[in-house]
Structure formats: structure tokens, C-alpha cells
Design a protein around this motif. Sequence first.
Motif, PDB file in Angstrom:
ATOM      1  N   ALA A 108    -102.531 -30.691 -41.353  1.00  0.00           N
ATOM      2  CA  ALA A 108    -103.600 -29.982 -40.641  1.00  0.00           C
ATOM      3  C   ALA A 108    -103.395 -28.475 -40.713  1.00  0.00           C
ATOM      4  CB  ALA A 108    -103.646 -30.437 -39.182  1.00  0.00           C
ATOM      5  N   LYS A 109    -102.141 -28.053 -40.573  1.00  0.00           N
ATOM      6  CA  LYS A 109    -101.854 -26.623 -40.613  1.00  0.00           C
ATOM      7  C   LYS A 109    -102.200 -26.025 -41.977  1.00  0.00           C
ATOM      8  CE  LYS A 109     -98.131 -23.347 -39.697  1.00  0.00           C
ATOM      9  NZ  LYS A 109     -96.741 -23.175 -39.266  1.00  0.00           N
ATOM     10  N   ARG A 110    -101.787 -26.715 -43.025  1.00  0.00           N
ATOM     11  CA  ARG A 110    -102.032 -26.191 -44.369  1.00  0.00           C
ATOM     12  C   ARG A 110    -103.528 -26.177 -44.706  1.00  0.00           C
ATOM     13  NH1 ARG A 110     -97.207 -28.676 -48.140  1.00  0.00           N
ATOM     14  NH2 ARG A 110     -95.487 -27.548 -47.149  1.00  0.00           N
ATOM     15  N   LEU A 111    -104.237 -27.236 -44.276  1.00  0.00           N
ATOM     16  CA  LEU A 111    -105.677 -27.272 -44.569  1.00  0.00           C
ATOM     17  C   LEU A 111    -106.401 -26.163 -43.825  1.00  0.00           C
ATOM     18  CD1 LEU A 111    -106.318 -31.102 -44.574  1.00  0.00           C
ATOM     19  CD2 LEU A 111    -106.610 -29.554 -46.485  1.00  0.00           C
ATOM     20  N   ALA A 112    -106.013 -25.933 -42.581  1.00  0.00           N
ATOM     21  CA  ALA A 112    -106.655 -24.868 -41.816  1.00  0.00           C
ATOM     22  C   ALA A 112    -106.393 -23.519 -42.478  1.00  0.00           C
ATOM     23  CB  ALA A 112    -106.135 -24.864 -40.374  1.00  0.00           C
ATOM     24  N   ALA A 113    -105.135 -23.307 -42.894  1.00  0.00           N
ATOM     25  CA  ALA A 113    -104.797 -22.039 -43.551  1.00  0.00           C
ATOM     26  C   ALA A 113    -105.567 -21.896 -44.859  1.00  0.00           C
ATOM     27  CB  ALA A 113    -103.294 -21.967 -43.800  1.00  0.00           C
ATOM     28  N   ALA A 114    -105.673 -22.990 -45.599  1.00  0.00           N
ATOM     29  CA  ALA A 114    -106.365 -22.927 -46.892  1.00  0.00           C
ATOM     30  C   ALA A 114    -107.836 -22.579 -46.714  1.00  0.00           C
ATOM     31  CB  ALA A 114    -106.227 -24.270 -47.626  1.00  0.00           C
ATOM     32  N   LYS A 115    -108.493 -23.280 -45.804  1.00  0.00           N
ATOM     33  CA  LYS A 115    -109.932 -23.039 -45.627  1.00  0.00           C
ATOM     34  C   LYS A 115    -110.164 -21.639 -45.060  1.00  0.00           C
ATOM     35  CE  LYS A 115    -114.228 -24.681 -45.797  1.00  0.00           C
ATOM     36  NZ  LYS A 115    -115.015 -23.585 -45.269  1.00  0.00           N
TER      37      LYS A 115
ATOM     38  N   MET B 114    -108.994 -20.390 -38.295  1.00  0.00           N
ATOM     39  CA  MET B 114    -107.912 -19.566 -37.751  1.00  0.00           C
ATOM     40  C   MET B 114    -107.547 -20.050 -36.353  1.00  0.00           C
ATOM     41  SD  MET B 114    -108.105 -15.699 -39.121  1.00  0.00           S
ATOM     42  CE  MET B 114    -106.474 -15.391 -38.486  1.00  0.00           C
ATOM     43  N   GLN B 115    -108.566 -20.473 -35.619  1.00  0.00           N
ATOM     44  CA  GLN B 115    -108.290 -21.038 -34.293  1.00  0.00           C
ATOM     45  C   GLN B 115    -107.424 -22.296 -34.416  1.00  0.00           C
ATOM     46  OE1 GLN B 115    -109.801 -19.623 -31.240  1.00  0.00           O
ATOM     47  NE2 GLN B 115    -108.025 -20.773 -30.522  1.00  0.00           N
ATOM     48  N   GLN B 116    -107.758 -23.142 -35.397  1.00  0.00           N
ATOM     49  CA  GLN B 116    -106.931 -24.345 -35.631  1.00  0.00           C
ATOM     50  C   GLN B 116    -105.506 -23.940 -35.958  1.00  0.00           C
ATOM     51  OE1 GLN B 116    -108.386 -27.456 -35.175  1.00  0.00           O
ATOM     52  NE2 GLN B 116    -110.038 -26.108 -34.553  1.00  0.00           N
ATOM     53  N   LEU B 117    -105.386 -22.945 -36.827  1.00  0.00           N
ATOM     54  CA  LEU B 117    -104.066 -22.490 -37.256  1.00  0.00           C
ATOM     55  C   LEU B 117    -103.292 -21.923 -36.070  1.00  0.00           C
ATOM     56  CD1 LEU B 117    -102.172 -22.059 -39.662  1.00  0.00           C
ATOM     57  CD2 LEU B 117    -103.319 -19.896 -40.106  1.00  0.00           C
ATOM     58  N   GLU B 118    -103.982 -21.186 -35.220  1.00  0.00           N
ATOM     59  CA  GLU B 118    -103.324 -20.639 -34.034  1.00  0.00           C
ATOM     60  C   GLU B 118    -102.760 -21.759 -33.162  1.00  0.00           C
ATOM     61  OE1 GLU B 118    -105.694 -17.778 -31.862  1.00  0.00           O
ATOM     62  OE2 GLU B 118    -106.464 -16.983 -33.747  1.00  0.00           O
ATOM     63  N   ASN B 119    -103.500 -22.872 -33.086  1.00  0.00           N
ATOM     64  CA  ASN B 119    -103.003 -24.005 -32.291  1.00  0.00           C
ATOM     65  C   ASN B 119    -101.807 -24.685 -32.947  1.00  0.00           C
ATOM     66  OD1 ASN B 119    -105.078 -23.511 -30.528  1.00  0.00           O
ATOM     67  ND2 ASN B 119    -106.453 -25.027 -31.423  1.00  0.00           N
TER      68      ASN B 119
ATOM     69  N   PRO C 266    -104.614 -13.735 -27.142  1.00  0.00           N
ATOM     70  CA  PRO C 266    -105.486 -14.159 -28.244  1.00  0.00           C
ATOM     71  C   PRO C 266    -105.457 -13.210 -29.446  1.00  0.00           C
ATOM     72  CG  PRO C 266    -106.656 -14.247 -26.144  1.00  0.00           C
ATOM     73  CD  PRO C 266    -105.340 -13.592 -25.876  1.00  0.00           C
ATOM     74  N   LEU C 267    -105.431 -11.919 -29.177  1.00  0.00           N
ATOM     75  CA  LEU C 267    -105.462 -10.967 -30.289  1.00  0.00           C
ATOM     76  C   LEU C 267    -104.165 -11.021 -31.084  1.00  0.00           C
ATOM     77  CD1 LEU C 267    -107.187  -8.824 -31.622  1.00  0.00           C
ATOM     78  CD2 LEU C 267    -106.095  -7.117 -30.177  1.00  0.00           C
ATOM     79  N   PHE C 268    -103.047 -11.052 -30.359  1.00  0.00           N
ATOM     80  CA  PHE C 268    -101.752 -11.089 -31.045  1.00  0.00           C
ATOM     81  C   PHE C 268    -101.607 -12.392 -31.831  1.00  0.00           C
ATOM     82  CE2 PHE C 268     -97.167 -11.242 -31.599  1.00  0.00           C
ATOM     83  CZ  PHE C 268     -96.875  -9.919 -31.869  1.00  0.00           C
ATOM     84  N   ARG C 269    -102.028 -13.477 -31.203  1.00  0.00           N
ATOM     85  CA  ARG C 269    -101.915 -14.784 -31.840  1.00  0.00           C
ATOM     86  C   ARG C 269    -102.779 -14.850 -33.103  1.00  0.00           C
ATOM     87  NH1 ARG C 269     -99.423 -19.307 -29.813  1.00  0.00           N
ATOM     88  NH2 ARG C 269    -100.155 -21.250 -30.723  1.00  0.00           N
ATOM     89  N   ASN C 270    -103.927 -14.224 -33.021  1.00  0.00           N
ATOM     90  CA  ASN C 270    -104.809 -14.195 -34.188  1.00  0.00           C
ATOM     91  C   ASN C 270    -104.158 -13.452 -35.346  1.00  0.00           C
ATOM     92  OD1 ASN C 270    -107.211 -12.616 -35.700  1.00  0.00           O
ATOM     93  ND2 ASN C 270    -107.882 -14.626 -35.032  1.00  0.00           N
TER      94      ASN C 270
ATOM     95  N   MET D  39    -100.980 -17.360 -42.608  1.00  0.00           N
ATOM     96  CA  MET D  39    -101.731 -17.917 -43.750  1.00  0.00           C
ATOM     97  C   MET D  39    -101.581 -17.052 -44.994  1.00  0.00           C
ATOM     98  SD  MET D  39    -105.614 -17.414 -42.366  1.00  0.00           S
ATOM     99  CE  MET D  39    -106.673 -16.062 -42.900  1.00  0.00           C
ATOM    100  N   GLU D  40    -101.495 -15.748 -44.800  1.00  0.00           N
ATOM    101  CA  GLU D  40    -101.273 -14.882 -45.960  1.00  0.00           C
ATOM    102  C   GLU D  40     -99.896 -15.141 -46.577  1.00  0.00           C
ATOM    103  OE1 GLU D  40    -103.252 -12.820 -47.514  1.00  0.00           O
ATOM    104  OE2 GLU D  40    -104.963 -12.826 -46.146  1.00  0.00           O
ATOM    105  N   LEU D  41     -98.935 -15.439 -45.714  1.00  0.00           N
ATOM    106  CA  LEU D  41     -97.585 -15.725 -46.217  1.00  0.00           C
ATOM    107  C   LEU D  41     -97.564 -17.044 -46.986  1.00  0.00           C
ATOM    108  CD1 LEU D  41     -94.618 -15.066 -46.467  1.00  0.00           C
ATOM    109  CD2 LEU D  41     -94.265 -15.800 -44.111  1.00  0.00           C
ATOM    110  N   MET D  42     -98.336 -18.028 -46.511  1.00  0.00           N
ATOM    111  CA  MET D  42     -98.432 -19.289 -47.258  1.00  0.00           C
ATOM    112  C   MET D  42     -99.033 -19.040 -48.640  1.00  0.00           C
ATOM    113  SD  MET D  42     -99.732 -21.635 -44.064  1.00  0.00           S
ATOM    114  CE  MET D  42     -99.675 -23.328 -44.586  1.00  0.00           C
ATOM    115  N   ALA D  43    -100.057 -18.193 -48.667  1.00  0.00           N
ATOM    116  CA  ALA D  43    -100.718 -17.887 -49.950  1.00  0.00           C
ATOM    117  C   ALA D  43     -99.757 -17.142 -50.871  1.00  0.00           C
ATOM    118  CB  ALA D  43    -101.988 -17.070 -49.715  1.00  0.00           C
ATOM    119  N   LEU D  44     -98.996 -16.217 -50.296  1.00  0.00           N
ATOM    120  CA  LEU D  44     -98.034 -15.460 -51.102  1.00  0.00           C
ATOM    121  C   LEU D  44     -96.952 -16.376 -51.652  1.00  0.00           C
ATOM    122  CD1 LEU D  44     -96.745 -12.763 -52.059  1.00  0.00           C
ATOM    123  CD2 LEU D  44     -95.548 -12.700 -49.871  1.00  0.00           C
ATOM    124  N   GLU D  45     -96.448 -17.255 -50.775  1.00  0.00           N
ATOM    125  CA  GLU D  45     -95.367 -18.139 -51.218  1.00  0.00           C
ATOM    126  C   GLU D  45     -95.830 -19.042 -52.359  1.00  0.00           C
ATOM    127  OE1 GLU D  45     -93.748 -20.781 -48.246  1.00  0.00           O
ATOM    128  OE2 GLU D  45     -91.935 -21.103 -49.444  1.00  0.00           O
TER     129      GLU D  45
END
Lengths: 380, 398
Positions: A309-316, A366-371, B279-283, B290-296
Motif C-alpha cells: 500500500a505504501k509503495r502504490l501510494a508513493a507511486a501514484k 500523499m494522505q495515504q502515504l502520510e498514514n 499536517p504540514l510537516f507530515r506532508n 516518495m522522492e527518496l523511493m523514486a531516487l533509490e
Amino acid sequence: MDFKLSDEQRMLEETVGRLVRDGYPFDVREKARTSELGFSKEMWQQFAELGLLGVPFSEDFGGFNGGGPELMVVAEGFGRGLVLEPYLATVVLSGTLINALGSDSQKEALISAIVGGELRLALAAYEPEGRYDHTHVATTAEKSGDGYVISGSKAVVLHGDSADKLVVIARTAGNANDRNGLSAFVVDAAAEGVSRRGYETIDGLHAAEISLNKAPAELLGEEGNAIDALEKSLALGIVALCAEATGAMEVACDHTLNYIKERQQFGVPIGKFQALQHRMVEMRMELEKARSMTILAACSLELSAPVCAKRLAAAKAIIGKSGRKVAEEAIQLHGGMGMMEETAVSHYAKRIVMIDHQLGDLGYHMQQLENLLDVDEDAA
Amino acid sequence: MDINYTPEELAFRDEVRAFLDEKLPKDIASKVKNSQHLGKEDTIRWQKILNEKGWMAMHWPTEHGGTGWSPIQKHIFEEECAEYGAPTVLPFGVNMVAPVLIKFGTDEQKQKYLPPILNSDVWWCQGYSEPGAGSDLAGLKTKAVREGDHYVVNGQKTWTTLGQHADWIFCLVRTDPNAKKQEGISFLLIDMETPGITVRPLITLDGEHEVNEVFFDDVKVPVENLVGEENKGWTCAKYLLTFERTGIAGVGQSKAALKHLKEVARKVQQNGKPLIEDPLFRNRLADVEMELMALEMTNLRTVAAAQAGGVPGAESSFLKIMGTELRQEITDLFRRAAGPYAQPFLPETFDADYDGEMVGPDFANSVSTKYFNMRKLSIFGGSNEIQKNIIAKMILGL
């Protein structure tokens, strides 16, 4: 670690690549897009003949038994050609859900028909008030005789205007937003109690608002227990959308690069200007990220649920973020030509941006990823 | 297609972890993790431990004492070292001058210079940049004039990292002032003890002494210190710049930093709640994640392509841009996590021996110095704008 495609996957890639190259030039696509149906039935038959409609299904139904990587290969090829046919709606979303939940006889009847190109479907899951939340289901189903009847409204159902049958998510228990109590049904689109308002979408596809008023329905699987299978199908849909976006982004980058090499201003090709070179480089960087995340998503479907779930959320989410940049820059670097309907790149830009509005946008994911921030990647 | 490590790669990772568990000195790892000053002695001690294991020279061929690792093994090693808080191996000797010597040096030069590099007995620094030659490196003016069996060197180098500790410097010098820019340059090895060399510290905006100016005033350098042919030094320089750099993306460092950042954000309180729930920090954390996943994944794709025989050339420019921007972003979030305590500047607390009181939370003392120090990432090693020029030319054909 190996990023190379297997021989079978490469054959699939070549098949789709050839089809799109030979059968899908821009003018042919335009003709199909502006037809009443919005796509080509002949092309759909070609998909069937080439075995593409069976990619995620078992060999018993004439399928390919493919998973994430296989769907990725197909969808990326379709993205390059901006394919209009209802592959996502029929095969990826509806077909895999029937495959997961249906009885043997239901599968025998429905999956075989999908693979043969005789049946087109649409997944009616999301609702007008629910935005991207697939658990927000106010549509209800109740028993009636041997079957069920369904009442409620479904929003922006992709290819819902032309589908022969609908796979409808309805509530048999619980309140809107409960994960439990969701059931999946097959509804004949021509049945009494089904009314559809079909329309074109901005990116040249078709969709429909669907109202169900005691429409007769056939249950798939166990009552009230559709959520896991639904989420698996949506996950496959996300992989397909990420891959389609990647294919479309690649072409948008290629067209833009060619354009800035040819277009002359101030006596030189505009690609000689450093301001444009750097923007072009940034587009390509976004494309690389999108491709990386598509591969990650496609290869993560079998992992533990939170990691997947984490990877899919990040991907999308990356697809939404990077896609927007590529689409906007493709138009910008084409200048006035990027604004034109007759320029192919404008159609790529529209599809790339609209992919962010399907199965959850940047904000939603991003909300999913935050969770899921605390999910340890290494646990994969 | 399989993005997971093979059983052999996993076994290698276990071997690396066992080695780091056993051999990485705890005091050194603690300095790295707590952003305290690493001394010359710390770096040398760690590098000698690596050499004892035979793991000092990742990129050398095995006949010279290299590891013979695949690109994926190198990636695993670098990631684990970052996770454990091992100091970064200083690149100037082992990863910069040595590959040039192996490729262009004479047998005598290899015998003389390579073993002390492997055992960290000689500290090297890099003499490339000059006040008037930064991104336009080929515009360098330091000149070397042949007089008998010596060159006489005059000029100035700058941004010489850790030059204050160096025993030797490898320099690009101009040997033919009349040739075209790139064609009159030579690659010269110079003993820092030679009369006429002056090293002057440059203090950077974070208060640190990391870089120096090096002045050459009639410095006599034996001709046998020339590497490759006279006036062909640009070939050496280019080779070095395109030399395989699996670590350029800094994935390991970013992963370790993000992990630490999350720990910090769970501890720091804001309005009675952990900062990580803001919320802002978490965002922004999610965005970095996610950028780090893409970089990796992009890094792994490049690494795997290198493994399959493709040479990572200009692709490493993508990784440099993406990787440095991300590392900088993480330092920005650390600064924000510290809140008002990002302001106090207490350099004495960076000393491992400091036993006085801290001001604010422990992690906060280094957030701003690190943030400002890390601005260098997008400037050195070819600025990110230069990287874009390289991609535009080499990959896009513009």
C-alpha cells in the motif's frame, strides 16, 4: 536484482509496441476518438486476437496469467499510443474483480467472454459524494427473489456509457465509509432500473454518471466481503495507470525534444537556449522518476499489505506530481503549437493530467502515504 | 524482472552488517550519528580497518587490491555504511587520483603511490578549481614550466577540501599557454612539503575549516610526477569525472537522515503533540519519502544497468541532481524541526569531548550548520546547472 524483462514479457512488449506503432497513428486515433463510441471495435477485436484481453487471467480462460509487470508492459505501450479502448475498465478493474470473487460458472461465462472480446465492462465503484474514497458507498443492494436489486448513484464511471455490463459496488451492510459490508455485483447495463448519462472526458475517453433504481443484480462472491478483492483490483488499476502515464510522458518528452531541435527562432533552433535545455532536462528527470516508481509499484503487489500500500501510494503520488510537470512543460516548450488540438502533444498532456484524477490524485495518495509513514520499507 | 536482492546479494549484505557490527569503532559511529567533528585520526583509523578487511578500494581492479565487487555490491556496501554511521571514505586518494594512476600512470608511479593510498598512509587532496576556473575548469591558469628535469609551478588553487591535512596534491596545470584551452593542460602530482607551497584556510558560512586556498610560488616538481602525457591532462580529468560513481545519489545517507528526522519529529512537541502529527510537516515528510523511493529505484536501475555492462555516463548527472536536492531538502526539514533552537550557534558542542550543557534539544545544535554546509552539494563536483548542461548535450543531443 534484475530489471530486465523476461522473454515472455519482452514478447508482450513487442506485440503491444507493434500494434500501437502500426495501428494507432494520430489520425486513426482521432477518427476513433471523434466517433460516437469513442473508440474502435475493430481495434478491440485485434486486442482479443493478440491475446491482450487475457493478460491477467489464467490459461484456463485463454489468458496469460500475468501479474503487475505484465500489466505494466501492456499499459505502458498503450500510454505511448494514447489508446482509447476500455482496457483498464474491462480487463484490469472489472475483469480481475470477477476473477477474484466470481463462482466457477460466473468466471466461465464472463472471463471467457472478456478474453474473446465479446464483453466489455465498466467498474461502478466511486460515488458523487465520495471523491476518491472507494469505501464511501451509499448505494445499497437488497435481496429480491433469487437475486438482488441495487439502488444508488455512481460517478464518472470510466467507459460506463458503452459497457455491456457493469460491475457495481454496493452496500449490503453497515454505513457509508465502512470497510465491511461492501459487495460486488454484475448488472446488465441494458436492464430496467439502470439509467446512464454518458459523456466525453477532456482527455478523449468516455465515462458516465449512472443511476440505479432497483436494478436487478447478480452477486459476485460472498455478501459483504468484497473489500479485499476490490482493493487488489484497484491496486492493479494503479499499476496500469502509472505505466500508462509513463508511456505517455515518454512520448510527450520525445515530441518536445524533437520540437525544440527543429523550431527556429532568433536564427537558431530554440533547443540551443539554455533556459529551454534545463527545462527539457527536468522533464526527462521527472520521466525517470515516474518510470522508477511504476516498476516499484508493479513489482510490489505480492508483498505484505502495508508495504504494498505504501509503495502504490508513493507511486501514484509521484505520477501525479511528475506527470503535471511533464504535461505543463510539454505544452510550454511547444509554445502556441502546444495549445492546438491538431498537435498530438496536447492530447498527451491532457491524458497525463487526467490520470491524476483516476483512482486517487496526488493529494489523496500523499494522505495515504502520510498514514503509512511508519511502515518500515526494509520489512519487505 | 525482480527488484529484490538475490540470495547471494542478501548474504553479502549480512556479511557487511556483521563486519560493521564488529569492526566499526563505536566512538567514531557516535560522532557521525551525532554530527560531531571527525578528526583526521578518526578517518584514518576507519580506513585502515577497511583496508585490513580488503574493502578499502571498491572501484579498483583486483590486481591492485580492489574488491572486485559488482555495482550492486558497492551499492549495498555504501548503503549499509551510511546506516551504521561509518565515516565516508575520503575520495581524493582512493577514488580520484588512484583510478587515474591505474589507467594512465607508469608502473613506477603505481608502485610508489597505490599501496600508501590503500593503507591511508598518504593523505591526498585535489588541485582542480582556481579563483578564475570553477564551472569553466579548463580556464585554469596555474602554470608549470619545464626546466630540465623539473617543472616550475606558479599559481593558485582553491576550494581544496581538507588540504590542511594533505601530504600530496594532484593538480591540473597549464603546460602549453598557446594551445587551445583543453589542450595545454597536464596532470601533475605534487608533494605538499615542497618549498613554495602555502596553504591558507577558508572558513565557510557554517564556521568550519573544510576548504583551503593553496598557493604555488616557484614550486619545483620532478618531471616523473607527470601522469600520462604532457598536455594530455584533460583526458585524465575527464576520465575522473566520468569515473563510475555508484554513490553519487547518496541514497544511503538520505535514508539514514530521513530515519533520524522521523525519530526527531516523534520526540519534538508542538502544541502538546508530536511534530510528526503536524499536517504540514507530515506532508513534507511524505514528499521526501516518495522522492527518496523514486531516487533509490532510479539509482538501482542505473546500478543494474552498469552491472549488465552499460557504463553509467551522463546518467549519473541525473542522480547527482536528484540526490543532492533531496539531501538538501532533508537538512531543511531538520532545521524546521528544531524551531527557534535552530538559531543558537555553539561550535564547541560539535567536539566529542564537550561535556558542558547543551542549549535546546540535543539534535538541534547542528541543524543550521548542516543546512548551510549542505548547500555545497549542488555546487561542487560540477554544479547542478553544469549537470543539466551535460545531460542536455550528452543525452538529449541539444
